[in-house]
Design an enzyme around this catalytic site. Structure first.
Site, short mmCIF file in Angstrom:
data_model
loop_
_atom_site.label_atom_id
_atom_site.label_comp_id
_atom_site.label_asym_id
_atom_site.label_seq_id
_atom_site.Cartn_x
_atom_site.Cartn_y
_atom_site.Cartn_z
N GLN B 128 67.61 31.70 80.54
CA GLN B 128 68.42 30.11 79.82
C GLN B 128 67.66 29.16 80.41
OE1 GLN B 128 72.16 29.57 80.45
NE2 GLN B 128 72.45 28.72 78.39
N GLY B 129 66.90 28.50 80.28
CA GLY B 129 65.81 27.72 80.59
C GLY B 129 66.99 26.28 80.35
N SER B 163 68.23 31.83 85.84
CA SER B 163 69.00 33.26 86.44
C SER B 163 68.09 34.44 85.64
CB SER B 163 70.52 33.89 86.53
OG SER B 163 71.11 33.20 85.96
N GLU B 246 78.20 31.69 74.28
CA GLU B 246 78.39 32.10 76.44
C GLU B 246 79.72 32.17 76.92
OE1 GLU B 246 76.13 29.65 78.23
OE2 GLU B 246 75.94 30.14 80.75
C1 LIG Z 1 75.42 31.61 89.40
C2 LIG Z 1 74.53 30.45 88.41
C3 LIG Z 1 74.38 30.86 87.11
C4 LIG Z 1 73.80 29.50 86.97
N1 LIG Z 1 72.60 30.12 85.81
C5 LIG Z 1 72.07 29.41 84.79
C6 LIG Z 1 71.22 29.36 83.71
O1 LIG Z 1 70.92 30.96 84.17
N2 LIG Z 1 70.70 29.00 83.01
C7 LIG Z 1 70.84 27.61 83.28
O2 LIG Z 1 69.94 26.68 82.33
N3 LIG Z 1 71.65 27.12 83.96
C8 LIG Z 1 72.70 27.90 84.66
N4 LIG Z 1 73.51 27.90 85.64
C9 LIG Z 1 73.73 26.20 85.90
C10 LIG Z 1 75.20 25.76 85.47
O3 LIG Z 1 75.06 26.11 84.54
C11 LIG Z 1 75.32 24.45 86.01
O4 LIG Z 1 75.42 24.55 87.47
C12 LIG Z 1 76.41 23.62 85.56
O5 LIG Z 1 76.45 22.91 84.50
C13 LIG Z 1 76.65 22.69 86.56
O6 LIG Z 1 75.77 21.20 86.58
P1 LIG Z 1 75.49 21.13 88.21
O7 LIG Z 1 75.42 21.92 88.32
O8 LIG Z 1 74.26 19.83 87.30
O9 LIG Z 1 76.37 19.87 88.46
P2 LIG Z 1 76.98 18.53 88.55
O10 LIG Z 1 76.57 18.92 86.38
O11 LIG Z 1 76.34 17.79 89.24
O12 LIG Z 1 78.71 18.75 88.20
C14 LIG Z 1 79.04 18.46 89.70
C15 LIG Z 1 80.55 18.24 89.91
O13 LIG Z 1 80.98 17.48 89.13
C16 LIG Z 1 81.77 17.64 88.30
N5 LIG Z 1 80.95 17.25 86.80
C17 LIG Z 1 80.18 16.63 86.03
N6 LIG Z 1 80.60 15.36 84.97
C18 LIG Z 1 81.85 15.83 85.19
C19 LIG Z 1 82.64 14.91 84.36
N7 LIG Z 1 81.86 14.74 82.82
N8 LIG Z 1 83.69 15.17 84.27
C20 LIG Z 1 84.26 15.36 85.27
N9 LIG Z 1 83.83 15.71 87.08
C21 LIG Z 1 82.66 16.06 86.21
C22 LIG Z 1 81.79 18.95 88.34
O14 LIG Z 1 82.72 19.97 87.16
C23 LIG Z 1 81.24 18.82 89.12
O15 LIG Z 1 82.60 19.96 89.83
C24 LIG Z 1 73.29 28.76 86.51
C25 LIG Z 1 74.84 28.22 87.47
C26 LIG Z 1 75.25 28.63 88.17
C27 LIG Z 1 76.43 28.90 89.35
#
Ligand SMILES: Cc1cc2nc3c(=O)[nH]c(=O)nc-3n(C[C@H](O)[C@H](O)[C@H](O)COP(=O)(O)OP(=O)(O)OC[C@H]3O[C@@H](n4cnc5c(N)ncnc54)[C@H](O)[C@@H]3O)c2cc1C
Lengths: 325, 384
Positions: B128-129, B163, B246
């Site tokens: 998933q990208g 992933s 999902e």
């Molecule tokens: C083990 C693992 C597997 C993953 N696999 C995939 C995958 O296969 N493909 C893929 O595309 N993605 C994948 N992801 C990505 C995952 O979807 C993102 O990490 C997630 O959506 C959060 O985005 P971020 O890491 O940029 O955090 P950020 O968006 O930067 O968030 C950081 C913090 O800010 C908070 N925050 C952000 N915006 C708001 C808001 N509007 N209101 C309140 N709080 C907020 C968040 O809750 C969090 O606590 C994976 C992540 C993990 C940990």
């Protein structure tokens, strides 16, 4: 499997809600909490609470509930009952909890078919539950040992309480119906909080647009939906561990829901005039009914050691409560 | 409120049990977490066995190559495979649980015919990208660009946290096709072959020490226009379908697994004496309530989804919020039961405790789920 309510169940729920809205709407609730004073009577000292008279049970409403089948819901048709099951009873009690309907509902419901007049609402039945009796003085019949019962000055204006020394053994159906009432109350406080969050404005926007408030509301809904699944499932299976789980989750949803609802209402939430405290106080009362949280948790811990499925021949060593054990 | 199984369901369960008992002892040993090619082969091999036995895509629609089974049978399948200790979906997660269902719901006939059978047969792995370095929670802010050149989209940009990227054949990819449109309106959903020239995958090490996810760099990668699912610039709507799968149904099997772990914990506690610790014992009892309820909530959501044509609603967010928290509490309790051994990475529960930390982040953080519940279910206003 289709876990959703079927058409009859939806109709039953709508019917009970309609009856309660018509006969015990907000005005009636508030009139029950603050009964109109007789002309010339002096202001009670320190009202509310202080000099408040003990609440009176609305016998006309009680009989109407009886006629509507509220108490005879699970009694077989052959014995003059409605012939429905626990699932339907749970839906009715959920509505009662939502409306904050007062009275020894669970005790009277359980007495239907056993105490004459209970099924029809002609006889009000109270019972020892936990170490408390609700509505002892207003009841026509009291079940359980109430010798030496001591009256409390009750925290909930609509639940007169007596304390007794010896706890009654918890009844699973009573526990589940209590859970259903808690569920209804939790759903109601969630709705009240959301309604307020949508309309009350501060800093130029509805307070519900602030995440701190929004997230309180979301968590309230999560607790309601988790409790709902547990309560409905327990009504279907009737399994003691399912009932224990339902009770734990519904108690939590009701108590924490009312607290969070209070928080969302700000100063208004701390007033006598708001209904929020009525939900919280009633939730506290219901939570004292048996079994207590510690008992439910212990039972659920024991259940983890029971084999998931019974072997063909029961060795009789497992802690599961079943006829074979 | 019907939780019963028909005699046909019970027969299905009995046959499945027999099959599992026959086939599981013959499985090869589980590869180590770092052996990605080994893991891919293992997971695909299991999927192939399911396919040959008629259990692949059980709840997928028949015209998508599935068996069109009722939700009850799907749940029986998840329950029984988990109880028997069968392998979990693993590398097939994206293909089976969200890209596949999305293509089944939104793809054209040719697309379904091209992509779905290999997923069901255990021949192709998807990743998933979606997320990008600057587009996580705010997914619609994604910047990976795609422009049309003849019959291709030419894609440049980078993805992160992908992933299974290392072993994937296909990637469900979100790209920006109209940079001038409002951010939700210029996105397109593409299926990108992972062997296309211009793709670089750089594994990232997780806090558990293994490389579960990766960065994916895209440099003028050509993706045929025929690989677009949904219309150009309509990708956000398609994405919502993907995310609902999902969040909605992808974790169902894990709840059953958690219930098993909880029982194992109780036995461990009784064996090592921790069972006499009343607060700990009560904590395990409460977790029993929690996971029983989560299983019922699953049954509730699955029954609801059936009404909406199989696409789970926002109720998935309610489930995900509570489940991710309960899973963390479960493994915290495990550490409590283990005592000093709770710090030993050779104890399975220690590794699981580490991985449980991702549950409140991946697939949309808990904060984002709370926003969704508040705005889409409760109707609270968006903040400014
Ligand atoms: C083990 C693992 C597997 C993953 N696999 C995939 C995958 O296969 N493909 C893929 O595309 N993605 C994948 N992801 C990505 C995952 O979807 C993102 O990490 C997630 O959506 C959060 O985005 P971020 O890491 O940029 O955090 P950020 O968006 O930067 O968030 C950081 C913090 O800010 C908070 N925050 C952000 N915006 C708001 C808001 N509007 N209101 C309140 N709080 C907020 C968040 O809750 C969090 O606590 C994976 C992540 C993990 C940990």
């Amino acid at each position: 499997m289709d876990f959703r309510l079927d058409d009859d169940q939806r109709a039953l729920r709508a019917g009970v809600r309609e009856l309660l809205t018509r006969r015990f709407g907000r005005e009636r609730l508030r009139a029950a909490v603050d009964p109109p004073r007789a002309a010339g009577a002096a202001d009670g000292p320190g009202r509310p609470g202080g000099g408040a008279p003990a609440p009176v049970l609305d016998r006309v409403l009680w009989r109407e509930l009886g006629e509507a089948g509220f108490f005879a819901l699970r009694l077989p048709r052959a014995r003059g009952g409605v012939g429905l099951g626990l699932a339907e009873a749970v839906l009715a009690f959920e509505e009662a909890g939502r409306a904050l309907l007062p009275g020894p509902l669970v005790a009277t419901h359980l007495a239907a078919g056993e105490v004459p007049g209970a099924a029809t609402g002609e006889c009000v039945v109270a019972a020892v539950d936990g170490t408390l009796v609700e509505w002892l003085e207003e009841a026509d019949v009291v079940r359980g040992d109430v010798t030496g019962a001591v009256a409390l000055r009750p925290v909930d204006p609509l639940t007169p309480l007596h304390r007794v020394d010896r706890a009654a053994p918890p009844d699973p159906v009573a526990a589940l119906l209590t859970a259903a009432e808690q569920l209804g109350s939790a759903a109601r406080t969630c709705a009240l909080a959301v309604q307020h969050a949508r309309t009350r404005e501060q800093f130029g926007q509805p307070i519900g647009a602030f995440q701190a408030v929004k997230h309180l509301c979301s968590e309230m809904l999560v607790r309601v939906e988790v409790a709902r699944s547990a309560v409905y499932a327990a009504a279907v299976t009737g399994d003691p561990p399912d009932i224990a789980a339902a009770r734990l989750l519904a108690d939590e949803a009701a108590e924490r829901g009312a607290r969070d609802c209070l928080q969302v209402h700000g100063g208004m939430g701390f007033t006598w005039e708001s209904d929020v405290h009525l939900h919280l106080k009633r939730a506290w009362c219901r939570a004292r009914r048996g079994p207590c949280a510690a008992q439910s948790e212990e039972a659920l811990a024991e259940d983890l050691l029971a084999p998931e499925e019974c072997p063909e021949e029961c060795p009789g060593e497992c802690p599961r409560e079943c006829p074979g054990a | 409120m019907d939780l019963s199984c028909t005699p046909g369901d019970e027969e299905f369960r009995a046959r499945l049990r027999e099959w599992l008992a026959a086939v599981l002892p013959g499985l090869p040993p589980k590869p180590s977490p770092d052996d990605w090619p080994g893991r891919r082969a293992y997971d695909l091999g299991w999927q192939r066995l399911l396919y040959d036995a008629g259990y692949a895509g059980l709840h997928w629609p028949v015209d998508a190559g599935g068996r069109g089974a009722t939700p009850t049978r799907h749940l029986i399948f998840l329950e029984e495979t988990e109880k028997a200790g069968a392998p979990y979906v693993g590398a097939n997660f994206v293909g089976l649980l969200h890209a596949g269902p999305t293509i089944a719901a939104e793809g054209g006939a040719a697309q379904r015919a091209r992509w779905l059978p290999p997923v069901l047969r255990g021949e192709e792995v998807w990743c998933q990208g979606f997320s990008e370095p600057d587009a996580g929670s705010d997914l619609a802010a994604l910047r990976t660009r795609a422009h049309r050149d003849g019959d291709d989209y030419v894609v440049s940009g980078s993805k992160i946290w992908t992933s299974h990227a290392e072993v994937a054949d296909w990637c469900e990819l979100l790209v920006r096709t109209d940079p001038k449109a409002p951010k939700h309106r210029g996105i397109t959903w593409l299926a990108m072959p992972m062997d296309a020239p211009g793709i670089t995958v750089r594994p990232l090490r997780t806090l558990a020490g293994s490389a579960e996810f990766a960065e994916v760099f895209l440099d003028e990668v050509r993706v045929p226009v025929g690989n677009r699912v949904g219309e150009e610039n309509d990708g956000w709507r398609v994405t919502m379908v993907t995310l609902s799968f999902e969040r909605g149904t992808a974790f169902v099997g894990e709840v059953v697994a958690c219930r098993r772990v909880l029982r194992e914990l109780a036995y461990e506690a009784r064996a090592n004496g921790r069972w006499d610790d009343v607060p700990l014992r009560r904590r395990l009892g409460r977790l029993n309530a929690e996971f029983r309820a989560l299983w019922r909530l699953t049954q509730w959501n699955v029954s609801e989804a059936e009404r909406t044509g199989g696409v789970p609603g926002a109720g998935g967010s309610v489930f995900k919020l509570r489940y991710s928290q309960a899973r963390q509490e479960l493994y915290d309790a495990a550490a409590e039961v283990l005592g000093p051994d709770g710090l030993d990475l050779d104890r399975r529960w220690t590794a699981d405790r580490l991985s449980s930390l991702s549950y409140t982040i991946a697939a949309g953080t808990s904060q984002i789920q709370r926003n969704i519940v508040a705005e889409r279910i409760l109707g609270l206003p968006k903040g400014r």
